[in-house]
Design a protein around this motif. Structure first.
Motif, PDB file in Angstrom:
ATOM      1  N   LEU A  76       6.728 -29.365   6.159  1.00 60.84           N
ATOM      2  CA  LEU A  76       7.747 -28.521   6.796  1.00 60.84           C
ATOM      3  C   LEU A  76       8.257 -29.152   8.091  1.00 60.84           C
ATOM      4  N   GLY A  77       9.540 -29.431   8.157  1.00 63.40           N
ATOM      5  CA  GLY A  77      10.141 -29.818   9.420  1.00 63.40           C
ATOM      6  C   GLY A  77      10.563 -31.265   9.496  1.00 63.40           C
ATOM      7  N   PRO A  78      11.206 -31.597  10.635  1.00 63.32           N
ATOM      8  CA  PRO A  78      11.805 -32.924  10.768  1.00 63.32           C
ATOM      9  C   PRO A  78      10.777 -33.973  11.175  1.00 63.32           C
ATOM     10  N   GLY A  79      11.225 -35.219  11.152  1.00 61.79           N
ATOM     11  CA  GLY A  79      10.412 -36.307  11.668  1.00 61.79           C
ATOM     12  C   GLY A  79       9.815 -37.170  10.582  1.00 61.79           C
ATOM     13  N   LEU A  80       9.311 -38.311  11.012  1.00 62.78           N
ATOM     14  CA  LEU A  80       8.639 -39.229  10.091  1.00 62.78           C
ATOM     15  C   LEU A  80       7.431 -38.544   9.473  1.00 62.78           C
ATOM     16  N   ALA A 134       9.394 -27.999   1.399  1.00 59.87           N
ATOM     17  CA  ALA A 134       9.579 -27.108   2.554  1.00 59.87           C
ATOM     18  C   ALA A 134      10.866 -27.439   3.298  1.00 59.87           C
ATOM     19  N   ASN A 135      11.175 -28.724   3.408  1.00 58.75           N
ATOM     20  CA  ASN A 135      12.398 -29.092   4.127  1.00 58.75           C
ATOM     21  C   ASN A 135      13.648 -28.718   3.335  1.00 58.75           C
ATOM     22  N   LYS A 136      13.563 -28.794   2.036  1.00 56.97           N
ATOM     23  CA  LYS A 136      14.727 -28.363   1.235  1.00 56.97           C
ATOM     24  C   LYS A 136      14.984 -26.867   1.460  1.00 56.97           C
ATOM     25  N   GLU A 137      13.912 -26.136   1.660  1.00 61.91           N
ATOM     26  CA  GLU A 137      14.066 -24.708   1.958  1.00 61.91           C
ATOM     27  C   GLU A 137      14.791 -24.515   3.296  1.00 61.91           C
ATOM     28  N   ILE A 138      14.432 -25.343   4.263  1.00 61.66           N
ATOM     29  CA  ILE A 138      15.112 -25.246   5.570  1.00 61.66           C
ATOM     30  C   ILE A 138      16.592 -25.579   5.418  1.00 61.66           C
ATOM     31  N   HIS A 163      22.222 -23.598   4.954  1.00 66.18           N
ATOM     32  CA  HIS A 163      23.420 -23.740   4.114  1.00 66.18           C
ATOM     33  C   HIS A 163      23.967 -25.158   4.158  1.00 66.18           C
ATOM     34  N   ILE A 164      23.061 -26.157   4.078  1.00 67.41           N
ATOM     35  CA  ILE A 164      23.541 -27.542   4.010  1.00 67.41           C
ATOM     36  C   ILE A 164      22.849 -28.313   2.879  1.00 67.41           C
ATOM     37  N   LEU A 165      22.194 -27.609   1.979  1.00 70.64           N
ATOM     38  CA  LEU A 165      21.567 -28.300   0.843  1.00 70.64           C
ATOM     39  C   LEU A 165      22.532 -28.334  -0.342  1.00 70.64           C
ATOM     40  N   GLY A 166      22.826 -29.544  -0.817  1.00 69.06           N
ATOM     41  CA  GLY A 166      23.677 -29.716  -1.988  1.00 69.06           C
ATOM     42  C   GLY A 166      22.849 -30.148  -3.193  1.00 69.06           C
ATOM     43  N   PRO A 167      23.499 -30.349  -4.347  1.00 72.21           N
ATOM     44  CA  PRO A 167      22.762 -30.717  -5.572  1.00 72.21           C
ATOM     45  C   PRO A 167      21.986 -32.026  -5.421  1.00 72.21           C
TER      46      PRO A 167
END
Lengths: 492, 291
Positions: B175-179, A43-47, A52-56
């Motif tokens: 989903l989201g930031p943080g530990l 999910a975070n990689k999607e964010i 526009h800051i995800l690289g390989p």
């Protein structure tokens, strides 16, 4: 063309606050367009992709990994930001404060590093503060105790011991000082000059020093004494020693004393010492009545008056057309203050105008809130009931949000009076925070503010004033002026 | 000396395992064995199901150190020896009685208003109120939270939820930031709220969806905490906050939430208020919910 760089740290767990802080610090670096530190979940990689800051490299991260993701305007900016990210991640403790290269774990080690030092600033939990202060005195250092919750018996003992050694103890609970041009704790960047300040009140010293600075003057030294120094038990030990020090200081021409009204016997003691001085004094004991002053002293009822008397001329009133301001609808004034002394000063201005006013920290002549029958209210948001378990509103301006929202919604409130206190130690954008709250509400009673600070503060005053005026707030030149404008606006 | 132990933390220690220091913070550290974690820390961090409270500071300890764990105590290298000799178990108190559905809706709105201003910009605390300047997280999370609310409504109304529909839950995990990612905290808050309001079937449906989700969706540490919440185990501060929510004490709820991390507490509160809104509406007169 923008450059994206990612670094992946395997199985790295860091405190959330550290991750957020480093993210913000990276985002503020020159040339950095976007930055994020997140664990590598799908999910975070999607964010990151969305931003526009995800690289390989980041795309290959596992959920237990930490991704440092950056987008910068060019390679040089990206590399510099990545290097800074590595430095902060290796030493997460430094991400919240400037690097403490000279940090020492003991008073002895600190003294050995700086044998020429003549002052120690103690900021530890109150229970340990007296012991650290004693160590500092033993090394021949003057002491500023920022810590609160130090028993008054300890304060008395420390100040007596210091006096015997010819040293000064400022505090406990001393929030502001400027020594030799160096701001300590909550203080503003003001020019050096010939006015010396001695104050039991932090925001009182800040307001007077800033008014003097903005009127073209300067401060030789501002010596904090702690809020209890003028109580009978302590007997003004620090205040009297501070007077001696400024008396002996050739750079100090005029001395200003700022405090709540002291115990009668203590006031006599202090004024006797003033009478023996060769220098002129301004005495600002906020709320005091019938002071019998010596010939070399003049009484200032407000902080603004204290600054004017010290300067020998009136401070600026600014371009605001006072007579044009009118509160629509409500007829009550609600003051919401981060500075306790600014709250007291506003109450005094109302009392001088013959208006009834109530406060959670009432000055003589004002009512306690519990006794008030719905009138003008001045709230000190730094009081315990607002700060229990939370930072002081000068550090965390959201302490004011709830009372401000309530006041914005109250149809009986025609004028809201606020203060914004700038300088070292304070929030980095207090005016912006207030403006955001105001902008999120439709109802706009007249909102008047003072901004205690200078254009050389870490949060430049001119920019802070602009944030407020853009939100429709009228900014007065001083806190006393703001209170006076509020009275005029309600037809008082 | 360890003075208090959460239920799951004590079970962890009875395994006589060789664990590893997974993370070290200022007042606490995490020990890991397989996919289980326990937090060992000073009293100020608060009690929790996976927490051991000790008179302890993790100075001089570092990530990767080995730790020997037994029912008698914990040894971390030569630096720390902590015994269970005087350890007391910790469990949260029982939930208080809840307000009426109408009152709960008002409480939810009051909390949303507070969160819109007081919650940090990071995380999901402001997601119900964000407009201009919305973050990438906010843009993604808004739709997912709406889908989650719809899923929960279905769970309350029909008592039947298919696994396919549980994507609405899984999309929030990790989903989201943080530990602990904001989405995980959000779900922990929703679970706690459902437990507090005795919505047993909805709680079981949500816990089932979480437990059925692939482990790779979130970090091992956060996954461990989320599974504990799904099993009905939550920490002291979250318990206090949710108890205050269902009693209508917004100030106490917000004060308790402030004790949980930087944005984690607010994320939990966002999950709790989302679930609160769904449950209170379903309980209101005229709802389609079956008695």
């Amino acid at each position: 063309m923008s450059v994206i760089v990612n670094e992946v740290r395997r199985s790295t767990y860091l405190d959330s606050i550290v991750l957020m802080r480093i993210s913000r610090q990276l985002a503020e670096l020159p040339g950095v367009e976007e930055a994020g530190l997140v664990i590598g979940t799908p999910a975070n990689k999607e964010i990151l992709r969305e931003a526009h800051i995800l690289g390989p490299d980041g795309a290959k991260a596992e959920p237990g990994d930490l991704i440092v993701a950056l987008r910068a305007k060019d390679s040089a900016a990206a590399e510099a930001a990545l290097a800074e990210a590595k430095r902060l991640l290796e030493h997460p403790e430094i991400s919240g404060a400037p690097a403490l290269e000279n940090a020492s774990r003991t008073m002895r080690a600190a003294f050995q590093r700086m044998p020429d030092a003549n002052l120690a600033l103690i900021s530890v939990p109150g229970h340990f503060a007296a012991a650290e202060a004693r160590k500092a005195l033993a090394f021949g250092l003057n002491v500023m105790i920022f810590s609160d919750n130090v028993p008054i018996e300890e304060e008395m003992a420390l100040k007596r011991e210091a006096r015997e050694r010819g040293l000064l103890v400022m505090g406990p609970d001393c929030g502001t000082a400027i020594i030799g041009g160096v701001p300590l704790a909550f203080a503003n960047v003001v020019p050096r000059g010939d006015i010396g300040l001695i104050g039991a009140s932090g925001t009182g010293i800040q307001e007077v020093s800033c008014l003097v600075a903005r009127a073209g003057g300067g401060i030789s030294h501002a010596i904090g004494t702690g809020g209890r120094d003028l109580r009978a038990e302590v007997g003004a030990i620090a205040t009297l020693m501070a007077i001696d020090a400024l008396e002996a200081d050739a750079a100090t021409r005029h001395i200003v004393l700022i405090s709540k009204p002291p115990a009668e016997a203590v006031a006599r003691l202090v004024l006797d010492r003033v009478a023996r001085s060769r220098k002129p004094f301004t005495i600002c004991f906020l709320g005091a009545r019938d002071l019998a002053l010596p010939a070399n002293a003049r009484c200032a009822a407000t902080l603004k008056a204290a600054a004017e008397l010290a300067m020998g001329r009136a401070a600026e009133n600014g371009p605001t057309q006072l007579s044009l301001l009118r509160a629509d609808g409500g007829k009550l004034v609600r003051g919401l203050f981060a500075g306790g002394t600014l709250c007291a000063e506003a109450q005094i201005v109302f009392r001088q105008a013959g208006l009834a006013v109530a406060s959670n920290v009432p000055v003589p002549g004002a009512a306690a809130i519990a006794d008030a029958n719905r009138g003008h209210l001045m709230i000190d948001l730094g009081a315990d009931e607002f700060t229990r378990g939370r930072p002081h509103p000068m550090i965390e301006p959201s302490v004011r949000d709830r009372p401000l929202i309530d006041a914005l919604a109250d149809p009986a409130v025609g004028v809201i009076l606020i203060d914004v206190v700038l300088g070292y130690g304070g929030h980095r954008d207090p005016a912006g925070h207030v403006a955001n709250v105001i902008n999120s509400h439709d109802r706009r009673p007249l909102i008047l503010a003072s901004v205690t600070g200078t254009d050389r503060d870490p949060q430049p005053r001119d920019a802070q004033v602009q944030r407020l005026t853009e939100a429709g707030v009228i900014v007065a030149e001083s806190n006393a002026d703001a209170a006076d404008m509020a009275i005029r606006a309600i037809g008082g | 000396m360890i003075v208090r132990s959460g239920v799951l933390a004590r079970e962890f220690c009875r395994q006589n395992a060789h664990a590893e220091v997974a993370a070290v913070f200022e007042r606490s550290l995490y020990l890991r064995y397989a996919d289980m974690f326990v937090c060992l820390g000073a009293p100020a961090i608060g009690n929790g199901p996976l927490t051991l409270i000790a008179d302890f500071r993790p100075a001089r300890l570092h990530r990767g150190q080995g730790a020997s764990i037994s029912a008698r105590g914990i040894m971390i290298g030569d630096a720390a020896r902590l015994s269970f000799d005087r350890c007391e178990p910790w469990q949260p108190p029982r939930w208080p009685l809840a307000l009426s559905p109408r009152e709960l809706i008002d409480v939810g709105q009051a909390i949303a208003a507070r969160s819109a201003i007081e919650a940090p910009a990071e995380g999901l605390g402001r997601v119900h109120a964000q407009g201009r300047g919305e973050t990438p997280l906010g843009r993604i999370a808004r739709g997912r939270i709406a889908r989650f609310a719809s899923w929960l409504r279905g769970a309350l109304e029909t008592d039947r939820v298919s696994l396919a529909e549980s994507n609405a839950v899984q999309d929030l995990i990790g989903l989201g930031p943080g530990l602990t990612p904001s989405g995980d905290d959000f779900l922990a808050g929703a679970l706690a709220l459902l437990d507090a309001l005795a919505e047993i079937k909805a709680h079981a449906a949500l816990a089932g969806a979480i437990n059925a989700s692939p482990r790779r969706l979130t970090s091992p540490l956060s996954g461990c905490l989320l599974r504990a919440a799904a099993a009905g185990h939550i920490g002291e501060h979250l318990h206090r906050a949710i108890a205050a929510v269902i009693s209508g004490d917004v100030d106490t709820a917000v004060a308790a939430i402030r004790n949980i991390g930087h944005s984690s507490g607010w994320d939990m509160l966002a999950g709790a208020t989302t679930a609160l809104s769904v449950v209170a509406t379903a309980r209101s007169p005229g709802s389609r919910r079956r008695p």
